[in-house]
Design a protein around this motif. Structure first.
Motif, mmCIF file in Angstrom:
data_model
loop_
_atom_site.group_PDB
_atom_site.id
_atom_site.type_symbol
_atom_site.label_atom_id
_atom_site.label_comp_id
_atom_site.label_asym_id
_atom_site.label_seq_id
_atom_site.Cartn_x
_atom_site.Cartn_y
_atom_site.Cartn_z
ATOM 1 N N ASP A 243 1.910 -10.626 -30.297
ATOM 2 C CA ASP A 243 2.777 -9.500 -29.979
ATOM 3 C C ASP A 243 3.506 -9.774 -28.663
ATOM 4 N N TYR A 244 4.692 -9.182 -28.517
ATOM 5 C CA TYR A 244 5.485 -9.183 -27.280
ATOM 6 C C TYR A 244 6.184 -10.512 -26.993
ATOM 7 N N LEU A 245 6.181 -11.451 -27.942
ATOM 8 C CA LEU A 245 6.933 -12.691 -27.711
ATOM 9 C C LEU A 245 8.425 -12.410 -27.508
ATOM 10 N N ASP A 246 8.906 -11.336 -28.109
ATOM 11 C CA ASP A 246 10.330 -11.013 -27.993
ATOM 12 C C ASP A 246 10.616 -9.954 -26.941
ATOM 13 N N SER A 247 9.558 -9.565 -26.164
ATOM 14 C CA SER A 247 9.793 -8.536 -25.140
ATOM 15 C C SER A 247 8.843 -8.717 -23.961
ATOM 16 N N ASP A 248 8.628 -9.958 -23.562
ATOM 17 C CA ASP A 248 7.744 -10.271 -22.441
ATOM 18 C C ASP A 248 8.188 -9.500 -21.198
ATOM 19 N N ALA A 249 7.245 -8.820 -20.561
ATOM 20 C CA ALA A 249 7.582 -7.989 -19.398
ATOM 21 C C ALA A 249 8.185 -8.785 -18.258
ATOM 22 N N VAL A 250 7.966 -10.115 -18.225
ATOM 23 C CA VAL A 250 8.506 -10.926 -17.131
ATOM 24 C C VAL A 250 9.528 -11.951 -17.627
ATOM 25 N N PHE A 251 9.965 -11.830 -18.895
ATOM 26 C CA PHE A 251 11.090 -12.606 -19.443
ATOM 27 C C PHE A 251 10.823 -14.118 -19.480
ATOM 28 N N ALA A 252 9.565 -14.533 -19.652
ATOM 29 C CA ALA A 252 9.212 -15.946 -19.450
ATOM 30 C C ALA A 252 9.096 -16.767 -20.725
ATOM 31 N N VAL A 253 9.250 -16.164 -21.895
ATOM 32 C CA VAL A 253 9.033 -16.901 -23.145
ATOM 33 C C VAL A 253 10.215 -17.820 -23.439
ATOM 34 N N LYS A 254 9.879 -19.064 -23.802
ATOM 35 C CA LYS A 254 10.871 -20.016 -24.297
ATOM 36 C C LYS A 254 10.355 -20.558 -25.631
ATOM 37 N N PRO A 255 11.226 -20.688 -26.632
ATOM 38 C CA PRO A 255 10.748 -21.106 -27.960
ATOM 39 C C PRO A 255 9.945 -22.401 -27.953
ATOM 40 N N SER A 256 10.319 -23.355 -27.098
ATOM 41 C CA SER A 256 9.616 -24.639 -27.099
ATOM 42 C C SER A 256 8.186 -24.516 -26.593
ATOM 43 N N LEU A 257 7.855 -23.400 -25.937
ATOM 44 C CA LEU A 257 6.518 -23.223 -25.374
ATOM 45 C C LEU A 257 5.597 -22.422 -26.290
ATOM 46 N N VAL A 258 6.093 -21.962 -27.422
ATOM 47 C CA VAL A 258 5.269 -21.234 -28.383
ATOM 48 C C VAL A 258 4.525 -22.245 -29.249
ATOM 49 N N GLN A 259 3.201 -22.160 -29.253
ATOM 50 C CA GLN A 259 2.362 -23.154 -29.928
ATOM 51 C C GLN A 259 1.418 -22.495 -30.930
ATOM 52 N N GLU A 260 1.134 -23.211 -32.003
ATOM 53 C CA GLU A 260 0.160 -22.746 -32.982
ATOM 54 C C GLU A 260 -1.258 -22.940 -32.449
ATOM 55 N N PHE A 261 -2.056 -21.915 -32.588
ATOM 56 C CA PHE A 261 -3.497 -22.007 -32.350
ATOM 57 C C PHE A 261 -4.140 -21.990 -33.738
ATOM 58 N N THR A 262 -4.259 -23.177 -34.316
ATOM 59 C CA THR A 262 -4.583 -23.314 -35.730
ATOM 60 C C THR A 262 -6.063 -23.058 -35.996
ATOM 61 N N ARG A 263 -6.345 -22.259 -37.021
ATOM 62 C CA ARG A 263 -7.733 -22.047 -37.431
ATOM 63 C C ARG A 263 -8.241 -23.326 -38.080
ATOM 64 N N THR A 264 -9.305 -23.895 -37.533
ATOM 65 C CA THR A 264 -9.812 -25.193 -37.967
ATOM 66 C C THR A 264 -11.230 -25.038 -38.498
ATOM 67 N N ASP A 265 -11.441 -25.470 -39.721
ATOM 68 C CA ASP A 265 -12.762 -25.427 -40.348
ATOM 69 C C ASP A 265 -13.202 -26.869 -40.596
ATOM 70 N N ASP A 266 -13.801 -27.466 -39.570
ATOM 71 C CA ASP A 266 -14.198 -28.870 -39.614
ATOM 72 C C ASP A 266 -15.472 -29.007 -38.789
ATOM 73 N N SER A 267 -16.608 -29.055 -39.455
ATOM 74 C CA SER A 267 -17.891 -29.029 -38.751
ATOM 75 C C SER A 267 -18.091 -30.245 -37.868
ATOM 76 N N SER A 268 -17.619 -31.414 -38.315
ATOM 77 C CA SER A 268 -17.797 -32.613 -37.490
ATOM 78 C C SER A 268 -16.943 -32.538 -36.232
ATOM 79 N N LEU A 269 -15.710 -32.019 -36.358
ATOM 80 C CA LEU A 269 -14.846 -31.871 -35.184
ATOM 81 C C LEU A 269 -15.399 -30.787 -34.257
ATOM 82 N N ALA A 270 -15.952 -29.741 -34.835
ATOM 83 C CA ALA A 270 -16.560 -28.692 -34.023
ATOM 84 C C ALA A 270 -17.723 -29.250 -33.208
ATOM 85 N N ARG A 271 -18.550 -30.094 -33.839
ATOM 86 C CA ARG A 271 -19.667 -30.711 -33.109
ATOM 87 C C ARG A 271 -19.146 -31.617 -31.998
#
Length: 291
Positions: A243-271
């Motif tokens: 939320d608020y990517l298009d209305s940041d109270a301090v006007f700091a969002v740039k498209p190149s800085l938006v990153q995916e926080f991907t849900r990862t289901d990989d037990s070996s990587l988790a370990r």
């Protein structure tokens, strides 16, 4: 100044009073400040009562500042001035050639981040969704920068920084100072950040309420990356879909800085990372311009 001075001669006299200023840049800045302030007063027909109220507001802003709170930076942020100065003098012209875009420092880089080993967990209180952040620090030509320093700070899962709630969070929670490995890699454990309101219990909050503005920032993590012979970058990564990517109270969002926080289901990587499975994983590189 003559007794029959007009509003314009007041301005001219004030500028002329700077003639003995030996620092040319200081004289330039003060001249511009005087001319623009005087023009503002003339354009808006500023009243004595309004000016006294403004002085009271600025006085209260200064009185709100402490060793761990910078209300003037917050004021600069919500007026868009921080972002404007960063845009004028930041490294955005280099973005086309691949350098990471910069953005505002924010008001919470008030304490030193503790040095931590790569892979350390900066979330000392828990309660948020487990997350791993990893990437590389690179020169703009793609060369890894071993020994680069990555300074990180973020709010906890409830949207507060350690300095805001010292009775709940230990000092250094959500902060870390990491040194990239021989291949320029960095990684750490944390919680997924959440959107949060900037502090509204001071003069800046009064200003936001008076102008019917919301105080929220989209979810993000702060970074300062530096390496020998390179220009440091101060930046964020923002959580895609927040939320608020298009209305940041301090006007700091740039498209190149938006990153995916991907849900990862990989037990070996988790370990490997030392986190519960499944978890969120944000991968990105910090690319610096050669100095």
């Amino acid at each position: 100044m003559t007794t029959d001075a007009t509003d314009t001669t007041v301005t001219d006299e004030a500028v002329r009073s700077l003639h003995a200023t030996t620092d040319p840049r200081l004289r330039e800045l003060l001249t511009g400040l005087i001319r623009h302030l005087h023009a503002f007063a003339r354009e808006t027909r500023l009243t004595q009562q309004e000016w006294e109220r403004a002085i009271g507001f600025l006085t209260a802003t200064g009185q709100t500042c402490t060793d761990t709170r910078q209300e003037f930076i917050l004021l600069s942020d919500v007026l868009g001035l921080s972002m404007l100065v960063e845009t004028i003098h930041g490294n955005n012209a280099d973005r086309a050639a691949g350098a990471t875009e910069s953005t505002v420092l924010g008001p919470f880089h008030m304490t030193e981040s503790p040095a931590r080993e790569l892979g350390a967990d900066i979330d000392l209180v828990g309660g948020g969704e487990p997350c791993v952040v990893s990437g590389r620090v690179l020169s703009r030509d793609g060369t890894p920068l071993p020994g680069a320093v990555v300074d990180v700070w973020q709010a906890d899962g409830n949207g507060f920084y350690d300095v805001q709630r010292p009775e709940v969070q230990p000092p250094g929670n959500g902060r870390g100072l990491f040194t990239a490995d021989a291949e320029g890699r960095f990684w750490f454990r944390t919680c997924v950040p959440s959107p949060y309101p900037i502090p509204t219990d001071g003069p800046v909050g009064d200003l936001l309420r008076a102008t019917a503005r919301h105080p929220y920032r989209p979810a993000h993590i702060h970074f300062i990356a530096s390496a020998e012979d390179h220009v440091p970058v101060t930046t964020h990564i923002f959580v895609a879909g927040s939320d608020y990517l298009d209305s940041d109270a301090v006007f700091a969002v740039k498209p190149s800085l938006v990153q995916e926080f991907t849900r990862t289901d990989d037990s070996s990587l988790a370990r490997e990372f030392g986190v519960p499975n499944p978890f969120r994983h944000a991968r990105f590189d910090l690319v610096l311009e050669h100095s």
